[in-house]
Design a protein around this motif. Structure first.
Motif, mmCIF file in Angstrom:
data_model
loop_
_atom_site.group_PDB
_atom_site.id
_atom_site.type_symbol
_atom_site.label_atom_id
_atom_site.label_comp_id
_atom_site.label_asym_id
_atom_site.label_seq_id
_atom_site.Cartn_x
_atom_site.Cartn_y
_atom_site.Cartn_z
ATOM 1 N N GLY A 312 0.952 -1.306 -0.087
ATOM 2 C CA GLY A 312 0.057 0.011 0.074
ATOM 3 C C GLY A 312 0.774 1.168 0.071
ATOM 4 N N ILE A 313 0.340 2.368 0.658
ATOM 5 C CA ILE A 313 1.335 3.337 0.806
ATOM 6 C C ILE A 313 2.475 3.231 1.404
ATOM 7 N N TYR A 314 2.983 2.371 2.091
ATOM 8 C CA TYR A 314 4.113 2.257 2.864
ATOM 9 C C TYR A 314 5.216 1.858 1.271
ATOM 10 N N GLN A 315 4.706 1.667 0.121
ATOM 11 C CA GLN A 315 5.497 1.578 -0.920
ATOM 12 C C GLN A 315 6.177 3.022 -1.171
ATOM 13 N N LEU A 316 5.521 4.187 -0.725
ATOM 14 C CA LEU A 316 6.113 5.208 -0.950
ATOM 15 C C LEU A 316 6.586 6.016 -0.018
ATOM 16 N N VAL A 319 10.178 7.684 -0.538
ATOM 17 C CA VAL A 319 10.303 8.704 -1.379
ATOM 18 C C VAL A 319 9.412 9.937 -0.668
ATOM 19 N N ILE A 320 8.538 9.444 0.112
ATOM 20 C CA ILE A 320 7.904 10.960 0.604
ATOM 21 C C ILE A 320 8.651 11.567 1.716
ATOM 22 N N LYS A 323 11.045 13.669 0.564
ATOM 23 C CA LYS A 323 10.577 14.913 0.022
ATOM 24 C C LYS A 323 10.348 15.954 1.149
ATOM 25 N N ARG A 324 9.684 15.286 2.259
ATOM 26 C CA ARG A 324 9.408 16.125 3.349
ATOM 27 C C ARG A 324 10.483 16.655 4.042
ATOM 28 N N GLU A 327 12.026 19.657 1.957
ATOM 29 C CA GLU A 327 11.169 20.994 1.996
ATOM 30 C C GLU A 327 10.840 21.620 3.205
ATOM 31 N N LEU B 316 2.315 15.389 -3.666
ATOM 32 C CA LEU B 316 3.359 14.125 -3.657
ATOM 33 C C LEU B 316 3.240 13.567 -5.007
ATOM 34 N N VAL B 319 6.608 13.519 -7.027
ATOM 35 C CA VAL B 319 7.763 12.615 -6.808
ATOM 36 C C VAL B 319 7.199 11.247 -6.828
ATOM 37 N N LYS B 323 8.724 8.016 -9.165
ATOM 38 C CA LYS B 323 9.065 6.913 -8.612
ATOM 39 C C LYS B 323 8.445 5.710 -9.408
ATOM 40 N N ASN B 395 -5.309 1.569 3.757
ATOM 41 C CA ASN B 395 -4.008 1.356 2.959
ATOM 42 C C ASN B 395 -4.094 1.162 1.808
ATOM 43 N N GLN B 396 -4.726 0.177 1.455
ATOM 44 C CA GLN B 396 -5.161 -0.384 0.151
ATOM 45 C C GLN B 396 -5.650 0.817 -0.574
ATOM 46 N N ILE B 399 -3.617 3.576 -1.903
ATOM 47 C CA ILE B 399 -2.916 3.364 -2.867
ATOM 48 C C ILE B 399 -3.711 3.203 -4.338
#
Lengths: 412, 412
Positions: A312-316, A319-320, A323-324, A327, B316, B319, B323, B395-396, B399
Motif C-alpha cells: 500500500g502506501i508504504y511503497q511510497l 520517497v515521501i 521529500k518532506r 522541503e 506528492l 515525486v 518513482k 492502506n489499500q 494506494i
DNA sequence: ATTCCATTTGGGGATTTTCACAAACTGTTC
DNA sequence: GAACAGTTTGTGAAAATCCCCAAATGGAAT
C-alpha cells in the motif's frame, strides 16, 4: 560364524536398484532407499508386497509431504538424524504406513539418506537389524558418488542464479538453455522469494533449509541460493487466479517449520510480484529487497505484508519522507492538533490516527479507544474545527494519514 | 472677461492642502483631492460642511472600499477614467454620499488623480465646472512631483522584494532596516501570493492591478512585483485563527474584479503558508510556484485549491510519478479491473474512482453514476473480487486512489 | 467557592445504510 | 432460440448510524 563377521553386502554392485534388491532378498521384505531429502533413489522390485505410502513414494519419486510431516511430529525422523541404529516405526494407517524399520546412512557426521524396510510378513529380528546396519554402511559410497555429482550441478546452478538475480544474463535463449542444461523446466510465470534470517545462515541451517525446500511440495522451487542472512528462491507460480494465497501459505509454512523443527525463529519472508519474463528476475529481486527494507523501517505496520503490491502506501514512504525532509514541510492540521494536545493534554492525534486506521468506522474506533461513540463523535468534531480538517474530503484525509505515519516514524 | 480666460489657479502654491483650500474657496464647497488609487492627498479645511463618506475618507486617508465598489458599479469611476469633463454623482445615502462632482486629473493619457467637490449648499454651475477643469489642470504638476518621488521608492522596493524572493537577503536586521527605509511596517506574519495570468502582464494591466491592490482594504500588501505573467505579492497575515479564509476571500475578490472591471480572465491565484521569519520568503515563494506547477498538471482536480497545505496528496504527485516511472510498477488490482473492463466493456474503474472520490459514500456515488445503490454495491463486490481489494483497509484504498489518479494523468 | 468551559456519557428517535432476495434485462454461447 | 452467466433494479426489514438533548464530570480562571 558370528553375525558381526558375516557381511552379504561386500559384493560389488552397479546400481542402487541392484543393491536395493539385494537387501530385499537378504531381509526378505520390500526395501526403499531415499536421499537425505526423502527423494526416492531406489526400490526393490522382486517383491510385490507393499503399502500405500510406499506406492505413493515410488510413483511421486519422493516421500509424500504428509508422511514426512507425520514422521517428524511423531519423532522418527529426528531419531534417525541422531542415531545410526535402526528405528522401528509403528503402523500408521491414517497415512497408509505399515510397520517398518528405517536406518540412516551416514558419512561422518552427516546423514546422506535412509533405507526403509517394510515389515509385511515378518518382523525383523535383532540379526536383521545388524544386517541393516551393514547395508547402510555399504550404501554410503554409492550415495557419496551421487552427492558429488549433484554438487557440481549445484555449483553451476548457483552461478546461474546469481547471474539472473543481478541481471547479468540477458537474452531469453541463453537463459532457457541454461535452465535446460540444469534439467530444470522453467514455469511460465515465476516469483522471487526471500527469507531474511536474523543471523547469517550457517552451513548446518543451510542443510536444514535445503531439506525443507526439497521436501516441500507446496511450491516448485526452481533455484535457490543463500546470501549472508538471506535465503533467495526462484519459485514457479501456478497460473491460478489467486497466486498470492499459495505464496502466503508457502512462506508461512516455511517459517513455522524452521521454527518448530530447527528452532530458528525471527525469519522475515517476502516475495515479489509474478513475472513472465525471465529477464526480469533482477527486477523481482530488487522488489523483494525493497519490501525488506520497508518492513525494517515499519515493522509493526507491515507485519502482515509480504509483498510489494500489498505494501500500500508504504511503497511510497521512503520517497515521501525524503521529500518532506527536503522541503521542511509541516502539516498545518497536525501541528494545530499537536499543540492542542500539548496544551490541554488531550489525545486528538491518537484519536485521529485510530480513526483513520479503522477506516472511519466510528464504532470500531470507539471500541479501540475505550470511549463512548458519542465521545468519539465529539472529538472528531473538535478535530475538524481545530485542525481545519474536512472528513468528507478523501484528499485531505489521505495526506493526514500519510503525515501522521511519517511523524510517527520520525519520532522514533 | 470670459470664463475661459479667467484662471484663479495660476498662482503658485506650496502644498496640495493649500491648493485644496483655494479650490474650496473659489467654488464655495468642500474639496478633496485623491491620487489614482483613491488615496487621500489633500482636503479643504476651511469648510466644516461635509458628508459621512468624506469623513471616512479623511479619517482612513483613503476612500472606503465599499464606496469605490459602488462608484465602479454605478459607472462614475469608469466615466472619470474616460473623460476629462467633470462628472456629477447623485446622492447615495446607503453609503453616505451626498451629491458631488468629480473630475479626473490627467497627464497625457494617464489619470493621476481626482478632485471631488461636494455640493452641500449649492449646485455647481456650468461655470463652476469650467473652473474645476482649470483646477484639475493646475493640480497636474503637483501630482507629477509626488508620482516621481514614489517611483523612485518603487524601484528600490522592487529590488528589495526580488532579493527577498530569491533568498539573497539574509539576516533579520538587514531585512528590517530595508523595510524601514521604505516606510513599510512588516507584520508579524506574512504569506506570498502569486496570481498567474494567461498572458504576460502589459503595462496597462499593471496600472489596473496597482489600482486594485491599492484600493483593496481586505489585505495589507507590503510589497508587490510583476514577473512576466505573474503578479507576486508579499501579504501581511492577520493573527486570526483562520487566516486561510481571509486569503481565500482576497484572492477570489481580486480575480473577480480583474475580470469584471478590466475583462482580464483566466487568472490562477495561489498563496503560500503563513511564515513568521522574513528570511524564509524564498521558501514561501517556492511553495507558491510549486502549487502553480501542480495546478497546471491537474487543473481539474485542484481547481478549488490555492495553497500547498490544501493540495493534499497532490503535493506528492510529482515525486510519486517519478518513482512509479522509474520502477515500472503496475498496480495489480487496477490492471485486473482494467482488463475486466476491456473484456466485458463494463466500467468498474470509473465506478471505483467515483466511489473513492466521494469518500466511500454509497449514495452519493450512486447518484453521481446515475445507478441504483444496489447496483453500486454489486459492482463494489465485484471490484473487491476481481481486483482483490479490501475496502476496509485504508492502506489499500489509498494506494488505489493514488494509482488511479496517476494513471488518469499518464493517460492524458 | 463559584463560574465557566471543555469533555464525557447516556438516551432515544429519525434517518440511513446494509443485506438478502426476487425479478427483469443483456449479451454470449451452443 | 434456449440456456446461461453477469448485471441492474426494486422491495422491505434488520441493523447501524446520526443527531439532538440533557446530565455529569473535571479542570482552570476569577
Amino acid at each position: 560364524m558370528s553375525p558381526n563377521q558375516y557381511d552379504p553386502f561386500k559384493a560389488a554392485f552397479d546400481s542402487l536398484e541392484e543393491f536395493a534388491d539385494l537387501i530385499s532378498h537378504v531381509l526378505n521384505c520390500p526395501i526403499t532407499i531415499e536421499d537425505a531429502n526423502h527423494r526416492l533413489l531406489a526400490y526393490s522390485t522382486h517383491d510385490e508386497r507393499t503399502d500405500p505410502a510406499r506406492i505413493s513414494t515410488i510413483i511421486g519419486r519422493r516421500v509424500p509431504e504428509k508422511v514426512i510431516n507425520q514422521l517428524w511430529k511423531e519423532g522418527t525422523i529426528p531419531a534417525l538424524l541422531k542415531t545410526r541404529e535402526p528405528i522401528r516405526v509403528k503402523n500408521m494407517n491414517d497415512i497408509g504406513l505399515n510397520h517398518r524399520v528405517a536406518i540412516s546412512i551416514w558419512k561422518q557426521e552427516e546423514v546422506l539418506g535412509f533405507i526403509w524396510a517394510i515389515e509385511i510378513d515378518k518382523i525383523l529380528t535383532e540379526e536383521d537389524f545388524d544386517l541393516l546396519k551393514k547395508a547402510a554402511d555399504a550404501a554410503k559410497n554409492k550415495l557419496l558418488q551421487l552427492q558429488t555429482r549433484k554438487n557440481k550441478k549445484e555449483e553451476h546452478s548457483q552461478e546461474f542464479f546469481w547471474k539472473l538475480l543481478t541481471g547479468h544474463l540477458k537474452g531469453e535463449k541463453e537463459i532457457f538453455s541454461n535452465f535446460q542444461s540444469l534439467q530444470i523446466s522453467p514455469s511460465p510465470s515465476f516469483a522471487v522469494a526471500v527469507f531474511q534470517f536474523q543471523q547469517n545462515i550457517t552451513s548446518k541451517e543451510e542443510q536444514n533449509i535445503s531439506y525443507l525446500l526439497k521436501t516441500s511440495q507446496l511450491m516448485k522451487i526452481m533455484l535457490y541460493t543463500i546470501d549472508c542472512n538471506q535465503l533467495i528462491l526462484l519459485v514457479s507460480a501456478a497460473n491460478s487466479d489467486v497466486p498470492f494465497q499459495e505464496f502466503d501459505q508457502f512462506i508461512q509454512t516455511f517459517v513455522v517449520k524452521m521454527s518448530e523443527r530447527y528452532g530458528v525463529s525471527g525469519i522475515t519472508p517476502v516475495y515479489s510480484s509474478l513475472y513472465i519474463d525471465y529477464q526480469k528476475i533482477d527486477k523481482a529481486y530488487k522488489e523483494t529487497l525493497s519490501v525488506l527494507s520497508i518492513k525494517e523501517k515499519f515493522p509493526h505496520e507491515t507485519k502482515d505484508i509480504f509483498t510489494y503490491q500489498k505494501l500500500g502506501i508504504y511503497q511510497l514512504f521512503e520517497v515521501i519522507l525524503e521529500k518532506r525532509q527536503a522541503e521542511e514541510y509541516e502539516n498545518y492540521s497536525l501541528k494545530k492538533l499537536y499543540e492542542y494536545d500539548q496544551k490541554h493534554n488531550s489525545n486528538l492525534i491518537e484519536t485521529l490516527e485510530v480513526f483513520l486506521n479503522k477506516d472511519h468506522n466510528i464504532n470500531e474506533t470507539a471500541k479501540a479507544l475505550n470511549v463512548h461513540a458519542n465521545t468519539l463523535n465529539y472529538r472528531l468534531k473538535r478535530i475538524s474545527e481545530i485542525g481545519d480538517v474536512n472528513f468528507k474530503d478523501p484528499n485531505q484525509k489521505m495526506i493526514l494519514y500519510l503525515d501522521l505515519k511519517l511523524k510517527r516514524y520520525q519520532d522514533i
